[in-house]
Motif scaffolding. Structure first.
Motif, PDB file in Angstrom:
ATOM      1  N   LYS A  23       0.813  -1.223   0.000  1.00  0.00           N
ATOM      2  CA  LYS A  23       0.000   0.000   0.000  1.00  0.00           C
ATOM      3  C   LYS A  23       0.844   1.270   0.000  1.00  0.00           C
ATOM      4  O   LYS A  23       0.311   2.370  -0.036  1.00  0.00           O
ATOM      5  CB  LYS A  23      -0.933  -0.003   1.207  1.00  0.00           C
ATOM      6  N   ASP A  24       2.174   1.141   0.042  1.00  0.00           N
ATOM      7  CA  ASP A  24       3.047   2.312   0.003  1.00  0.00           C
ATOM      8  C   ASP A  24       2.995   2.961  -1.380  1.00  0.00           C
ATOM      9  O   ASP A  24       2.783   2.284  -2.383  1.00  0.00           O
ATOM     10  CB  ASP A  24       4.514   1.906   0.290  1.00  0.00           C
ATOM     11  N   TYR A  81       3.533 -19.061  -4.142  1.00  0.00           N
ATOM     12  CA  TYR A  81       4.030 -17.949  -3.317  1.00  0.00           C
ATOM     13  C   TYR A  81       4.166 -16.696  -4.181  1.00  0.00           C
ATOM     14  O   TYR A  81       3.821 -15.583  -3.776  1.00  0.00           O
ATOM     15  CB  TYR A  81       5.436 -18.219  -2.737  1.00  0.00           C
ATOM     16  N   SER A  84       0.963 -15.019  -5.349  1.00  0.00           N
ATOM     17  CA  SER A  84       0.407 -14.209  -4.256  1.00  0.00           C
ATOM     18  C   SER A  84       1.136 -12.878  -4.135  1.00  0.00           C
ATOM     19  O   SER A  84       0.521 -11.841  -3.913  1.00  0.00           O
ATOM     20  CB  SER A  84       0.513 -14.940  -2.918  1.00  0.00           C
ATOM     21  N   GLU A  87      -0.115 -10.724  -6.793  1.00  0.00           N
ATOM     22  CA  GLU A  87      -1.483 -10.285  -6.519  1.00  0.00           C
ATOM     23  C   GLU A  87      -1.513  -9.125  -5.531  1.00  0.00           C
ATOM     24  O   GLU A  87      -2.447  -8.330  -5.531  1.00  0.00           O
ATOM     25  CB  GLU A  87      -2.319 -11.451  -5.989  1.00  0.00           C
TER      26      GLU A  87
ATOM     27  N   SER B  26      -0.329 -16.032   1.503  1.00  0.00           N
ATOM     28  CA  SER B  26      -1.746 -16.100   1.157  1.00  0.00           C
ATOM     29  C   SER B  26      -2.037 -17.364   0.370  1.00  0.00           C
ATOM     30  O   SER B  26      -1.125 -18.040  -0.108  1.00  0.00           O
ATOM     31  CB  SER B  26      -2.168 -14.892   0.325  1.00  0.00           C
ATOM     32  N   TYR B  43       2.012 -24.414   2.980  1.00  0.00           N
ATOM     33  CA  TYR B  43       2.904 -23.765   3.947  1.00  0.00           C
ATOM     34  C   TYR B  43       3.495 -24.691   5.012  1.00  0.00           C
ATOM     35  O   TYR B  43       4.337 -24.269   5.780  1.00  0.00           O
ATOM     36  CB  TYR B  43       2.184 -22.579   4.609  1.00  0.00           C
ATOM     37  N   PRO B  65      -0.493   3.367   5.227  1.00  0.00           N
ATOM     38  CA  PRO B  65       0.894   3.834   5.274  1.00  0.00           C
ATOM     39  C   PRO B  65       1.014   5.359   5.278  1.00  0.00           C
ATOM     40  O   PRO B  65       1.904   5.904   5.937  1.00  0.00           O
ATOM     41  CB  PRO B  65       1.506   3.271   3.994  1.00  0.00           C
TER      42      PRO B  65
END
Ligand SMILES: [Fe+2]
Ligand SMILES: [Fe+2]
Lengths: 313, 95
Positions: A23-24, A81, A84, A87, B26, B43, B65
């Protein structure tokens, strides 16, 4: 004006070694660059299952079969991984898969070469995973947080991949003369494509400068390639195999090997779709995606039904 | 649609009894059972966990942020919340 300010504080963060989180604020060019790299990396893990999957049913012993299955399963996990991580930049899984299936997204050119003999499985683990590990160890400190964290997991899992490959090569090179020949032939075919995995020379690589400035990568393609050669040549010697490069020579001054130039025309040709297996790889991928459609449909219908039931209750 | 991969879930793994669950990545899944099994397969293939939590990614509420500075600022001037704020006579131990 605001953009220039943002960009300055973004670069300051990078320079201080603070990781960039989803989100930065980030420059659009950074976002595109990282997203393209992660998606290519994810697709490489997924397509990379095919050359090895090709030998699962024909592995020479139950032990080898179990090991190969576990390795290929790991590669599937690595793909997940990385998808994700991609994404987290706002792209969906379906979009990513679509880009792969339509040829819009690329994957590592190495996986477009065929695995012709069992020795190729040894060479792939030793050289291809070896080269991938070298790259991935560096990427554990890449500036985009989700990508770096995926890399840490991946590196932990990679360590057995290269060892099982080298073990296969060891057994073959200590075996009958036919087995030794098979090992040498695999090395001959996989050596140069493995060196190409690090990408074109930095001076010809359009992305290298930005990748270093933004600490997406921390080392250049040539530097990694040199380290790979330095590390791998002595391993070939232990196997009693000959690296197929007539220019290969120890250079005492640079404490490293001088080596020949990979065939970059071949690299360009393979990456643009004309390697020995490009069409087959993508056709297989699309086929298995379609074959799995009914599972996804059933899972969705089941989830919807249960959802309704729980709302009614 | 037929190409749907299921919703996104965040996965938290406890590596040993007594330790907190830690975010590890995720996973996609159509419902919670499937997502939980997928999380296990992805995982904990090497015994990395003794327990797993999964949470729909859309249910996570996070601070933003851009507001990090002002959001955490109230804690800045409250140094008396730290033990180092207090002067203790020499010779006192176990405190
Ligand atoms: Fe991998
Ligand atoms: Fe691997």
């Amino acid at each position: 004006m605001e953009n220039a300010l943002n960009e300055k504080s973004f670069q300051d963060k990078i320079d201080e070694g603070i990781s960039i989180e989803p989100k930065d604020w980030m420059p659009e060019t950074y976002r595109k660059h990282v997203l393209r790299q992660i998606s290519q990396h994810a697709h490489s893990e997924i397509i990379g299952m095919q050359p090895e999957g090709n030998w699962i049913t024909r592995a020479p012993s139950l032990r080898r079969k179990m090991v190969l299955l576990a390795k290929v399963q790991d590669e599937a996990g690595h793909g997940l991984y990385l998808y994700s991580a991609a994404e987290s930049m706002g792209v969906t899984r379906d979009e990513l898969l679509d880009q792969l299936h339509t040829g819009k997204a690329k994957y590592s050119s190495i996986f477009n070469y065929p695995t012709l003999t069992w020795a190729d499985i040894g060479a792939v683990g030793w050289l291809v995973d070896g080269a991938a590990i070298m790259n991935q160890v560096m990427l554990q400190r890449t500036s985009y947080g989700p990508y770096a964290r995926a890399m840490v997991r991946i590196c932990k899992e990679e360590s057995f991949h290269q060892r099982q490959g080298f073990e296969i090569m060891t057994v073959l090179s200590e075996g009958s003369s036919e087995q030794k020949e098979m090992a040498q032939d695999a090395l001959n075919r996989w050596w140069w494509p493995s060196l190409m995995m690090f990408g074109p020379p930095d001076e010809e690589s359009p992305n290298s400068a930005n990748a270093l400035k933004w600490k997406i990568k921390r080392e250049g393609n040539d530097e990694l390639r040199q380290r790979f050669v330095n590390q791998t040549v002595p391993q070939a010697a232990i196997l009693g195999l000959k690296v197929p490069d007539t220019d290969l020579k120890w250079n005492e001054a640079k404490k490293g090997y001088d080596f020949g130039t990979p065939n970059w025309a071949e690299f360009k040709n393979v990456i643009s779709g004309n390697g020995p297996c490009n069409k087959e790889r993508i056709a297989n991928k699309i086929h298995s995606h379609k074959e799995g459609a009914w599972v996804r449909e059933a899972a969705e219908a089941y989830a919807a039904k249960k959802n309704k039931a729980s709302i009614a209750a | 649609m037929s190409d749907n991969q299921g919703i996104l879930w965040e996965v938290f793994v406890q590596t040993k009894p007594g330790l907190p669950h830690k975010h590890c990545g995720s996973i996609h899944g159509h419902d919670k059972e499937m997502a939980l099994q997928n999380a296990r397969d992805l995982y904990t293939r090497r015994n990395e966990g003794t327990n797993i939590w999964i949470i729909p990614a859309s249910e996570i509420v996070a601070s933003s942020p851009e507001d990090t500075g002002s959001f955490f600022e109230p804690a800045n001037d409250k140094v008396y919340r730290h033990p180092t704020f207090y002067k203790i006579a020499d010779g006192i131990t176990h405190m």
